[in-house]
Design a protein around this motif. Structure first.
Motif, PDB file in Angstrom:
ATOM      1  N   VAL A 147     -93.072  -8.817  20.128  1.00 60.53           N
ATOM      2  CA  VAL A 147     -92.695  -9.302  18.805  1.00 60.53           C
ATOM      3  C   VAL A 147     -92.041  -8.140  18.070  1.00 60.53           C
ATOM      4  O   VAL A 147     -92.484  -6.995  18.186  1.00 60.53           O
ATOM      5  N   CYS A 148     -90.968  -8.432  17.381  1.00 63.37           N
ATOM      6  CA  CYS A 148     -90.304  -7.427  16.545  1.00 63.37           C
ATOM      7  C   CYS A 148     -90.657  -7.707  15.098  1.00 63.37           C
ATOM      8  O   CYS A 148     -90.711  -8.863  14.658  1.00 63.37           O
ATOM      9  N   LEU A 149     -90.912  -6.624  14.364  1.00 62.96           N
ATOM     10  CA  LEU A 149     -91.261  -6.708  12.954  1.00 62.96           C
ATOM     11  C   LEU A 149     -90.330  -5.782  12.180  1.00 62.96           C
ATOM     12  O   LEU A 149     -89.859  -4.775  12.692  1.00 62.96           O
ATOM     13  N   THR A 150     -90.079  -6.131  10.921  1.00 63.91           N
ATOM     14  CA  THR A 150     -89.228  -5.305  10.077  1.00 63.91           C
ATOM     15  C   THR A 150     -89.707  -5.371   8.642  1.00 63.91           C
ATOM     16  O   THR A 150     -90.441  -6.285   8.275  1.00 63.91           O
ATOM     17  N   ARG A 151     -89.294  -4.395   7.866  1.00 64.11           N
ATOM     18  CA  ARG A 151     -89.529  -4.442   6.421  1.00 64.11           C
ATOM     19  C   ARG A 151     -88.399  -3.696   5.739  1.00 64.11           C
ATOM     20  O   ARG A 151     -87.879  -2.714   6.242  1.00 64.11           O
ATOM     21  N   THR A 152     -88.025  -4.225   4.582  1.00 65.45           N
ATOM     22  CA  THR A 152     -87.019  -3.532   3.782  1.00 65.45           C
ATOM     23  C   THR A 152     -87.729  -2.498   2.929  1.00 65.45           C
ATOM     24  O   THR A 152     -88.916  -2.616   2.618  1.00 65.45           O
ATOM     25  N   LEU A 153     -86.972  -1.473   2.574  1.00 65.70           N
ATOM     26  CA  LEU A 153     -87.543  -0.383   1.761  1.00 65.70           C
ATOM     27  C   LEU A 153     -86.984  -0.429   0.357  1.00 65.70           C
ATOM     28  O   LEU A 153     -85.975  -0.996   0.089  1.00 65.70           O
TER      29      LEU A 153
END
Length: 153
Positions: A147-153
């Motif tokens: 699973v790939c996860l991301t978050r904006t900063l």
């Protein structure tokens, strides 16, 4: 516990041992084609900055930030030493890496991890800090394991 997180050159025996454990566990928990953990030689490349978290003279954990492009970084090699699991080391390293990503001007930070239960503590940590599931990025491909996860900063 007061952690001291520093950039590390990956030359110490404690780091080598923790990274060996990390790779061994990834191969024990994952199909070979889904092991994306970097060996120590790859972590020494210029596109990766590696950090060690120390509790006095004891290595408590580690993590790395890989440069993908001018606005996107990837978390790699997040690992708490066995005696430090569940004690906030992962959170401290994650917060350190996110702060470093902001300093670099990244707009987004992503990672790949596993879906099985062995990876649930890691996924919970990331989700608690704003990471959400995303399509594969960089060279990752969609499969039933990762699973790939991301978050904006």
């Amino acid at each position: 516990m007061k952690l001291h997180i520093v950039e590390d050159d990956l030359s110490g025996p404690e780091i080598a041992a923790l990274l060996r454990l990390h790779l061994d566990e990834m191969f024990a928990w994952s199909p070979p084609e889904s092991v994306h953990a970097m060996p120590i030689e790859r972590l020494r490349q210029p596109d990766v900055t590696f950090y060690a978290a120390w509790d006095g003279a004891v290595l408590a954990g580690c993590g790395a930030l890989k440069h993908l492009d001018g606005i996107h970084g990837e978390l790699k090699s997040m690992r708490a030493a066995p005696a430090y699991r569940g004690r906030g080391v992962g959170k401290a390293i994650l917060l350190h890496l996110l702060a470093e990503a902001r300093k670099r001007g990244y707009a987004r930070v992503s990672l790949e991890t596993g879906r099985p239960d062995a990876f649930l503590p890691a996924r919970r940590l990331y989700e608690a800090h704003g990471f959400v599931e995303c399509p594969p990025f960089a060279d990752y491909v969609l499969d039933d394991f990762s699973v790939c996860l991301t978050r904006t900063l």
